[in-house]
Design a protein around this motif. Sequence first.
Motif, PDB file in Angstrom:
ATOM      1  N   PRO A   3       0.827  -1.206   0.000  1.00  0.00           N
ATOM      2  CA  PRO A   3       0.000   0.000   0.000  1.00  0.00           C
ATOM      3  C   PRO A   3       0.868   1.266   0.000  1.00  0.00           C
ATOM      4  CG  PRO A   3      -0.691  -1.529   1.741  1.00  0.00           C
ATOM      5  CD  PRO A   3       0.590  -2.052   1.167  1.00  0.00           C
ATOM      6  N   GLN A   4       0.350   2.322  -0.613  1.00  0.00           N
ATOM      7  CA  GLN A   4       1.026   3.616  -0.629  1.00  0.00           C
ATOM      8  C   GLN A   4       0.969   4.230   0.766  1.00  0.00           C
ATOM      9  OE1 GLN A   4       2.763   3.284  -3.255  1.00  0.00           O
ATOM     10  NE2 GLN A   4       2.271   5.206  -4.249  1.00  0.00           N
ATOM     11  N   ILE A   5       1.935   5.068   1.070  1.00  0.00           N
ATOM     12  CA  ILE A   5       1.980   5.698   2.376  1.00  0.00           C
ATOM     13  C   ILE A   5       1.159   6.990   2.370  1.00  0.00           C
ATOM     14  CG2 ILE A   5       4.128   6.930   1.879  1.00  0.00           C
ATOM     15  CD1 ILE A   5       4.900   6.307   4.864  1.00  0.00           C
ATOM     16  N   SER A   6       0.336   7.158   3.387  1.00  0.00           N
ATOM     17  CA  SER A   6      -0.473   8.367   3.504  1.00  0.00           C
ATOM     18  C   SER A   6       0.385   9.504   4.051  1.00  0.00           C
ATOM     19  CB  SER A   6      -1.656   8.128   4.447  1.00  0.00           C
ATOM     20  OG  SER A   6      -1.199   8.001   5.783  1.00  0.00           O
ATOM     21  N   ALA A   7      -0.094  10.720   3.881  1.00  0.00           N
ATOM     22  CA  ALA A   7       0.618  11.886   4.408  1.00  0.00           C
ATOM     23  C   ALA A   7       0.740  11.792   5.927  1.00  0.00           C
ATOM     24  CB  ALA A   7      -0.095  13.170   4.002  1.00  0.00           C
ATOM     25  N   ARG A   8      -0.309  11.319   6.608  1.00  0.00           N
ATOM     26  CA  ARG A   8      -0.299  11.201   8.074  1.00  0.00           C
ATOM     27  C   ARG A   8       0.799  10.241   8.533  1.00  0.00           C
ATOM     28  NH1 ARG A   8      -2.144   7.520  11.642  1.00  0.00           N
ATOM     29  NH2 ARG A   8      -3.128   6.327   9.997  1.00  0.00           N
ATOM     30  N   ILE A   9       0.876   9.078   7.910  1.00  0.00           N
ATOM     31  CA  ILE A   9       1.895   8.089   8.296  1.00  0.00           C
ATOM     32  C   ILE A   9       3.282   8.602   7.938  1.00  0.00           C
ATOM     33  CG2 ILE A   9       2.780   5.769   7.868  1.00  0.00           C
ATOM     34  CD1 ILE A   9      -0.151   4.865   7.555  1.00  0.00           C
ATOM     35  N   SER A  10       3.426   9.170   6.773  1.00  0.00           N
ATOM     36  CA  SER A  10       4.719   9.702   6.350  1.00  0.00           C
ATOM     37  C   SER A  10       5.223  10.762   7.323  1.00  0.00           C
ATOM     38  CB  SER A  10       4.603  10.287   4.947  1.00  0.00           C
ATOM     39  OG  SER A  10       5.838  10.825   4.542  1.00  0.00           O
ATOM     40  N   GLU A  11       4.358  11.683   7.719  1.00  0.00           N
ATOM     41  CA  GLU A  11       4.736  12.741   8.662  1.00  0.00           C
ATOM     42  C   GLU A  11       5.144  12.160  10.005  1.00  0.00           C
ATOM     43  OE1 GLU A  11       1.858  15.713  10.682  1.00  0.00           O
ATOM     44  OE2 GLU A  11       2.546  16.707   8.846  1.00  0.00           O
ATOM     45  N   PHE A  12       4.389  11.174  10.477  1.00  0.00           N
ATOM     46  CA  PHE A  12       4.695  10.525  11.753  1.00  0.00           C
ATOM     47  C   PHE A  12       6.070   9.854  11.704  1.00  0.00           C
ATOM     48  CE2 PHE A  12       4.739   6.944  14.649  1.00  0.00           C
ATOM     49  CZ  PHE A  12       4.204   7.454  15.823  1.00  0.00           C
ATOM     50  N   VAL A  13       6.304   9.035  10.671  1.00  0.00           N
ATOM     51  CA  VAL A  13       7.575   8.307  10.554  1.00  0.00           C
ATOM     52  C   VAL A  13       8.742   9.279  10.405  1.00  0.00           C
ATOM     53  CG1 VAL A  13       8.907   6.669   9.151  1.00  0.00           C
ATOM     54  CG2 VAL A  13       6.520   6.181   9.706  1.00  0.00           C
ATOM     55  N   GLU A  14       8.565  10.339   9.635  1.00  0.00           N
ATOM     56  CA  GLU A  14       9.637  11.331   9.466  1.00  0.00           C
ATOM     57  C   GLU A  14       9.979  12.032  10.776  1.00  0.00           C
ATOM     58  OE1 GLU A  14      11.751  11.977   6.917  1.00  0.00           O
ATOM     59  OE2 GLU A  14      10.837  10.173   6.085  1.00  0.00           O
ATOM     60  N   ALA A  15       9.010  12.155  11.668  1.00  0.00           N
ATOM     61  CA  ALA A  15       9.244  12.823  12.952  1.00  0.00           C
ATOM     62  C   ALA A  15       9.946  11.917  13.973  1.00  0.00           C
ATOM     63  CB  ALA A  15       7.925  13.329  13.528  1.00  0.00           C
ATOM     64  N   LEU A  16       9.934  10.616  13.751  1.00  0.00           N
ATOM     65  CA  LEU A  16      10.594   9.688  14.687  1.00  0.00           C
ATOM     66  C   LEU A  16      12.106   9.915  14.666  1.00  0.00           C
ATOM     67  CD1 LEU A  16       8.643   6.413  13.857  1.00  0.00           C
ATOM     68  CD2 LEU A  16       8.592   7.638  16.050  1.00  0.00           C
ATOM     69  N   PRO A  17      12.758   9.820  15.830  1.00  0.00           N
ATOM     70  CA  PRO A  17      14.215  10.000  15.884  1.00  0.00           C
ATOM     71  C   PRO A  17      14.954   8.730  15.442  1.00  0.00           C
ATOM     72  CG  PRO A  17      13.399   9.604  18.084  1.00  0.00           C
ATOM     73  CD  PRO A  17      12.194   9.659  17.181  1.00  0.00           C
ATOM     74  N   LEU A  18      14.793   8.375  14.183  1.00  0.00           N
ATOM     75  CA  LEU A  18      15.400   7.154  13.640  1.00  0.00           C
ATOM     76  C   LEU A  18      16.759   7.471  13.049  1.00  0.00           C
ATOM     77  CD1 LEU A  18      12.281   5.643  11.842  1.00  0.00           C
ATOM     78  CD2 LEU A  18      13.172   5.089  14.124  1.00  0.00           C
ATOM     79  N   GLU A  19      17.657   6.508  13.181  1.00  0.00           N
ATOM     80  CA  GLU A  19      18.986   6.627  12.574  1.00  0.00           C
ATOM     81  C   GLU A  19      19.506   5.234  12.292  1.00  0.00           C
ATOM     82  OE1 GLU A  19      21.856   7.147  16.387  1.00  0.00           O
ATOM     83  OE2 GLU A  19      20.538   8.843  15.976  1.00  0.00           O
ATOM     84  N   ALA A  20      20.542   5.175  11.502  1.00  0.00           N
ATOM     85  CA  ALA A  20      21.121   3.892  11.095  1.00  0.00           C
ATOM     86  C   ALA A  20      21.486   3.049  12.312  1.00  0.00           C
ATOM     87  CB  ALA A  20      22.348   4.118  10.228  1.00  0.00           C
TER      88      ALA A  20
END
Length: 147
Positions: A3-20
């Motif tokens: 499934p394609q990513i929604s704007a809501r999910i994309s914004e949430f994931v981008e805000a997470l402090p994720l790193e390699a």
Amino acid sequence: MAPQISARISEFVEALPLEAGLRVLEIGCGPGVAARAAAKRIGDGFILAIDRSEKAIRLARAGSSNEMAAGSLDFRCVAIEDFALNSGDARFDIAFAMRVGALDGRHPEAGREALKRIKAALKPGGRLFTDGGDPLKEIELDCGLSS
């Protein structure tokens, strides 16, 4: 097809402090859209995405063959209030959840057990993020919970 990513999910994931290199637990993954997006941000890290629905896990696996083959993503069918690490599993750096009843106040008893399970699955200093913020909020896990 995933499934394609929604704007809501994309914004949430981008805000997470994720790193390699991080180990991440997604709670209530549904068809795996957020897990796949997060996997792109953690390089050689690992995401375990869980959901209580067998159908959701089947859909998530079907749309995540590349990430699973690379060893960066796996799925498990289990409710968070029943979740436990498997023997030999490393603890997680970050956990996140979107629209999970046990963590948004809809199911308080399940929520209390879920928070205990999450705390046990996270490394010391590990962090839990949920939706309901702008776009996410962090839940403090050291509020009287015992390990």
